[in-house]
Design a protein around this motif. Structure first.
Motif, PDB file in Angstrom:
ATOM      1  N   MET A   1      10.200  -7.860  -9.711  1.00 11.74           N
ATOM      2  CA  MET A   1       9.374  -6.100  -9.657  1.00 11.74           C
ATOM      3  C   MET A   1      10.708  -5.959  -8.207  1.00 11.74           C
ATOM      4  O   MET A   1      11.621  -6.207  -8.115  1.00 11.74           O
ATOM      5  CB  MET A   1       9.235  -6.965  -8.931  1.00 11.74           C
ATOM      6  N   HIS A   2      11.212  -4.600  -9.137  1.00 14.93           N
ATOM      7  CA  HIS A   2      11.984  -4.107  -8.141  1.00 14.93           C
ATOM      8  C   HIS A   2      11.468  -3.438  -6.791  1.00 14.93           C
ATOM      9  O   HIS A   2      10.066  -3.453  -6.437  1.00 14.93           O
ATOM     10  CB  HIS A   2      11.867  -2.242  -8.557  1.00 14.93           C
ATOM     11  N   ASP A   3      12.233  -3.267  -6.113  1.00 19.00           N
ATOM     12  CA  ASP A   3      12.136  -3.451  -4.482  1.00 19.00           C
ATOM     13  C   ASP A   3      10.889  -2.359  -3.909  1.00 19.00           C
ATOM     14  O   ASP A   3      10.759  -3.044  -3.292  1.00 19.00           O
ATOM     15  CB  ASP A   3      13.738  -3.838  -3.347  1.00 19.00           C
ATOM     16  N   THR A   4      11.600  -1.209  -4.485  1.00 20.13           N
ATOM     17  CA  THR A   4      10.529   0.038  -4.072  1.00 20.13           C
ATOM     18  C   THR A   4       9.401  -0.520  -4.273  1.00 20.13           C
ATOM     19  O   THR A   4       8.068   0.124  -3.391  1.00 20.13           O
ATOM     20  CB  THR A   4      11.486   1.541  -5.190  1.00 20.13           C
ATOM     21  N   THR A   5       9.492  -0.536  -5.781  1.00 17.05           N
ATOM     22  CA  THR A   5       7.990  -1.114  -5.986  1.00 17.05           C
ATOM     23  C   THR A   5       7.167  -1.782  -5.673  1.00 17.05           C
ATOM     24  O   THR A   5       6.047  -1.876  -5.097  1.00 17.05           O
ATOM     25  CB  THR A   5       7.846  -1.353  -7.768  1.00 17.05           C
ATOM     26  N   ALA A   6       7.498  -2.815  -5.386  1.00 18.94           N
ATOM     27  CA  ALA A   6       6.950  -4.093  -4.940  1.00 18.94           C
ATOM     28  C   ALA A   6       6.264  -3.513  -2.944  1.00 18.94           C
ATOM     29  O   ALA A   6       5.751  -3.673  -2.547  1.00 18.94           O
ATOM     30  CB  ALA A   6       7.763  -5.392  -4.090  1.00 18.94           C
ATOM     31  N   LEU A   8       6.256  -0.340  -2.470  1.00 23.53           N
ATOM     32  CA  LEU A   8       5.142   0.788  -1.924  1.00 23.53           C
ATOM     33  C   LEU A   8       3.635  -0.236  -2.550  1.00 23.53           C
ATOM     34  O   LEU A   8       2.643   0.375  -1.883  1.00 23.53           O
ATOM     35  CB  LEU A   8       5.482   1.722  -3.254  1.00 23.53           C
ATOM     36  N   ILE A   9       3.528  -1.359  -3.310  1.00 23.10           N
ATOM     37  CA  ILE A   9       2.965  -1.953  -3.303  1.00 23.10           C
ATOM     38  C   ILE A   9       1.756  -2.339  -1.975  1.00 23.10           C
ATOM     39  O   ILE A   9       0.540  -2.767  -1.968  1.00 23.10           O
ATOM     40  CB  ILE A   9       2.830  -3.069  -4.431  1.00 23.10           C
ATOM     41  N   GLU A  10       3.164  -3.379  -1.252  1.00 24.86           N
ATOM     42  CA  GLU A  10       2.030  -4.340  -0.032  1.00 24.86           C
ATOM     43  C   GLU A  10       2.244  -3.034   0.882  1.00 24.86           C
ATOM     44  O   GLU A  10       0.575  -3.371   1.649  1.00 24.86           O
ATOM     45  CB  GLU A  10       3.217  -5.229   0.147  1.00 24.86           C
ATOM     46  N   LEU A  11       2.515  -2.135   0.950  1.00 21.12           N
ATOM     47  CA  LEU A  11       2.539  -1.056   2.182  1.00 21.12           C
ATOM     48  C   LEU A  11       0.939  -0.606   1.398  1.00 21.12           C
ATOM     49  O   LEU A  11       0.019  -0.241   2.730  1.00 21.12           O
ATOM     50  CB  LEU A  11       3.578  -0.444   1.740  1.00 21.12           C
ATOM     51  N   VAL A  14      -1.209  -3.133   2.385  1.00 24.17           N
ATOM     52  CA  VAL A  14      -1.607  -2.813   3.717  1.00 24.17           C
ATOM     53  C   VAL A  14      -2.567  -2.154   4.384  1.00 24.17           C
ATOM     54  O   VAL A  14      -3.358  -2.281   5.144  1.00 24.17           O
ATOM     55  CB  VAL A  14      -0.115  -3.162   4.645  1.00 24.17           C
ATOM     56  N   ILE A  15      -2.297  -0.461   4.274  1.00 21.81           N
ATOM     57  CA  ILE A  15      -2.750   0.133   4.240  1.00 21.81           C
ATOM     58  C   ILE A  15      -4.287   0.885   4.454  1.00 21.81           C
ATOM     59  O   ILE A  15      -4.956   1.598   5.364  1.00 21.81           O
ATOM     60  CB  ILE A  15      -2.314   1.926   4.339  1.00 21.81           C
ATOM     61  N   LEU A  16      -4.664   0.789   2.882  1.00 25.37           N
ATOM     62  CA  LEU A  16      -5.636   0.783   2.642  1.00 25.37           C
ATOM     63  C   LEU A  16      -7.041  -0.261   3.132  1.00 25.37           C
ATOM     64  O   LEU A  16      -7.781  -0.595   3.671  1.00 25.37           O
ATOM     65  CB  LEU A  16      -6.241   0.505   0.772  1.00 25.37           C
ATOM     66  N   GLY A  17      -5.979  -1.936   2.868  1.00 22.32           N
ATOM     67  CA  GLY A  17      -6.787  -2.272   3.782  1.00 22.32           C
ATOM     68  C   GLY A  17      -6.876  -2.124   5.560  1.00 22.32           C
ATOM     69  O   GLY A  17      -8.297  -2.680   5.980  1.00 22.32           O
ATOM     70  N   LEU A  18      -6.317  -1.637   6.348  1.00 17.09           N
ATOM     71  CA  LEU A  18      -6.407  -1.628   7.378  1.00 17.09           C
ATOM     72  C   LEU A  18      -8.078  -0.934   7.815  1.00 17.09           C
ATOM     73  O   LEU A  18      -8.398  -0.188   8.363  1.00 17.09           O
ATOM     74  CB  LEU A  18      -4.937  -0.609   8.511  1.00 17.09           C
ATOM     75  N   GLY A  19      -8.138   0.824   6.767  1.00 16.98           N
ATOM     76  CA  GLY A  19      -8.933   1.368   6.576  1.00 16.98           C
ATOM     77  C   GLY A  19     -10.326   1.148   6.468  1.00 16.98           C
ATOM     78  O   GLY A  19     -11.492   1.118   7.713  1.00 16.98           O
ATOM     79  N   LEU A  51       4.506 -11.484   3.583  1.00 19.39           N
ATOM     80  CA  LEU A  51       4.516  -9.535   2.931  1.00 19.39           C
ATOM     81  C   LEU A  51       6.242  -9.365   2.873  1.00 19.39           C
ATOM     82  O   LEU A  51       6.442  -9.062   3.949  1.00 19.39           O
ATOM     83  CB  LEU A  51       3.736  -8.001   4.021  1.00 19.39           C
ATOM     84  N   ASP A  52       6.238 -10.303   1.799  1.00 16.21           N
ATOM     85  CA  ASP A  52       8.386 -10.149   2.047  1.00 16.21           C
ATOM     86  C   ASP A  52       8.902  -8.300   2.125  1.00 16.21           C
ATOM     87  O   ASP A  52       9.302  -8.597   2.902  1.00 16.21           O
ATOM     88  CB  ASP A  52       9.218 -11.174   1.719  1.00 16.21           C
ATOM     89  N   ALA A  53       8.185  -7.516   1.113  1.00 15.39           N
ATOM     90  CA  ALA A  53       9.372  -6.585   1.151  1.00 15.39           C
ATOM     91  C   ALA A  53       8.634  -5.175   2.165  1.00 15.39           C
ATOM     92  O   ALA A  53       9.712  -4.808   1.936  1.00 15.39           O
ATOM     93  CB  ALA A  53       8.172  -6.341  -0.531  1.00 15.39           C
ATOM     94  N   SER A  54       7.299  -4.933   2.572  1.00 13.33           N
ATOM     95  CA  SER A  54       7.304  -4.380   3.820  1.00 13.33           C
ATOM     96  C   SER A  54       7.623  -4.961   4.570  1.00 13.33           C
ATOM     97  O   SER A  54       7.500  -4.086   5.419  1.00 13.33           O
ATOM     98  CB  SER A  54       5.789  -4.147   3.483  1.00 13.33           C
TER      99      SER A  54
END
Length: 412
Positions: A1-6, A8-11, A14-19, A51-54
């Motif tokens: 998976m592209h680094d930017t895609t990974a 965005l998905i992880e981030l 994370v933000i949705l989970g925090l909400g 969470l390696d990518a983010s």
């Protein structure tokens, strides 16, 4: 998976989970801080799903979170309020430091961590959580109570003390030695004194220069100024957090109010990221071995905070019930303890697990002590009074005196 895609998905996850976590915490009447820490533990190194990518992005977000936490804290106080608190509450602040920093320092030395770790853990156990305490007092409808200004006065002294403590800790952690640490401390003291003087004498001019009727421009100027000053402070080894705090103090009036409204949502987002990042950097396997020391430390410092509140409220002429409420309100630890531990963990990694466990315990216990310390002590006293024993006839007028005493206690 592209680094930017990974990323965005992880981030996004994370933000949705925090909400979702924040919403759940609000429904059960709990501060979200312990849940954020647990989330970080679950998804960090040694957790369920690293969470390696983010990770790098979250680390930068955590730095911004600390800066915004201290900026918003500084915006809560004017320079005159800080000076007034220093003049009236400094004995309570000294008692607070001795009673609550000593257990942390002693624990670090007993665990064999050395003097620098002792200074760091002393700070972890010393500073109460302004954010958690303010929210709990608001939820309980106690903002108008007689003891609340005393509680806020102690918190102000603690917050202002951070402007001296954090540069000293940063210098010690950097290993600059006594001479370098003294220079850093003098720079910090001089900076704090200069900012307070300028804010008192020329605060309106500073606020007018920053002020803007356009919310976008105000947000950009205040945020840019804060990050710039924080970076300069970090370069001078004074601590980025202290630089942000001083910017907040320098702003006042409508500018401070407008900046507070604009920056609060950003503060909440990045502060949540900060707590998650601290959890991410802590190995969950390191928590169980330190649970017992953390629990003992939490119980000891909960009692010392109650004593602190009792002393401070007694100085203000508040009755026993108000003193107990003041003490119970000061128990919670949170954002500052984690900030201090986050600074120290690179030099002394063992502080991370015990600080995480300690904050988890007290951020849950704090709201409970705020609500129940005074009623619990009242019930214990009642139980002791009801113990069977020889009874003497009450003196004349006893009932009238008791009723008057109870009425006086209610006014506190």
């Amino acid at each position: 998976m592209h680094d930017t895609t990974a990323l965005l998905i992880e981030l996004g996850a994370v933000i949705l989970g925090l909400g979702l976590i924040g919403r759940f915490a609000g429904r059960i009447g709990l501060s979200p801080i312990p849940l954020y820490l647990l989330a970080g533990l679950a998804f960090g190194h040694g957790g369920l799903l690293p969470l390696d990518a983010s990770e790098d992005f979250v680390a930068v977000g955590a730095e911004i979170g600390v800066i915004l936490l201290l900026l918003l804290l500084g915006l809560e106080y004017s320079a005159s309020e800080l000076v007034t608190s220093l003049r009236t509450q400094y004995p309570s602040g000294a008692v607070d430091f001795v009673l609550n920093a000593t257990p942390g320092a002693a624990a670090a030395l007993l665990l064999g961590w050395g003097p620098v770790a002792a200074v760091a853990l002393a700070g972890v156990t010393w500073i109460s959580s302004s954010g958690v305490i303010a929210k709990v007092l608001t939820d309980l409808g106690r903002l108008g109570n007689r003891e609340t200004p005393v509680v806020l006065g102690v918190l102000v002294i603690e917050d202002l003390s951070m402007a001296v403590y954090l540069p000293l800790l940063t210098a010690l952690l950097a290993g600059v030695g006594l001479a370098g640490g003294s220079i850093t401390l003098l720079i910090a003291l001089g900076t704090v004194g200069l900012v307070l003087y300028v804010a008192l004498r020329h605060g309106r001019l500073i606020s007018r220069a920053v002020s803007s009727d356009n919310p976008e421009m105000l947000l950009l100027v205040v945020l840019g100024l804060t990050v710039l000053v924080a970076g300069i402070a970090q370069q001078l080894q004074v601590s980025a957090a202290v630089g942000a705090f001083l910017v907040g103090i320098a702003l006042s009036g409508e500018v401070a109010e407008g900046a507070r409204k604009l920056l609060t949502p950003l503060r909440d987002l990045f502060a949540a990221v900060f707590f998650v990042f601290f959890g991410l950097s802590t190995d969950p396997a390191a928590i169980p071995p330190v649970l017992l020391p953390a629990l003992l430390l939490a119980v000891a410092t909960a009692l010392t905070k109650i004593l602190t509140g009792w002393y401070a409220a007694r100085r203000a002429g508040i009755g026993p019930r108000g003193r107990l409420r003041a003490g119970g309100a000061l128990v919670a630890r949170g954002e500052f303890s984690i900030v201090i531990a986050g600074l120290a963990v690179a030099t002394e990694p063992r502080i991370g697990p015990i600080a995480t466990a300690y904050v988890l315990i007290l951020v849950v216990l704090g709201p409970l002590t705020t609500r129940w310390t005074e009623p619990a002590v009242g019930r214990l006293r009642g139980a002791f009074r009801r113990k069977p024993g020889p009874r003497a006839d009450p003196p004349p007028g006893h009932e009238e005196i008791a009723e008057a005493s109870e009425a006086g206690a209610r006014t506190t």
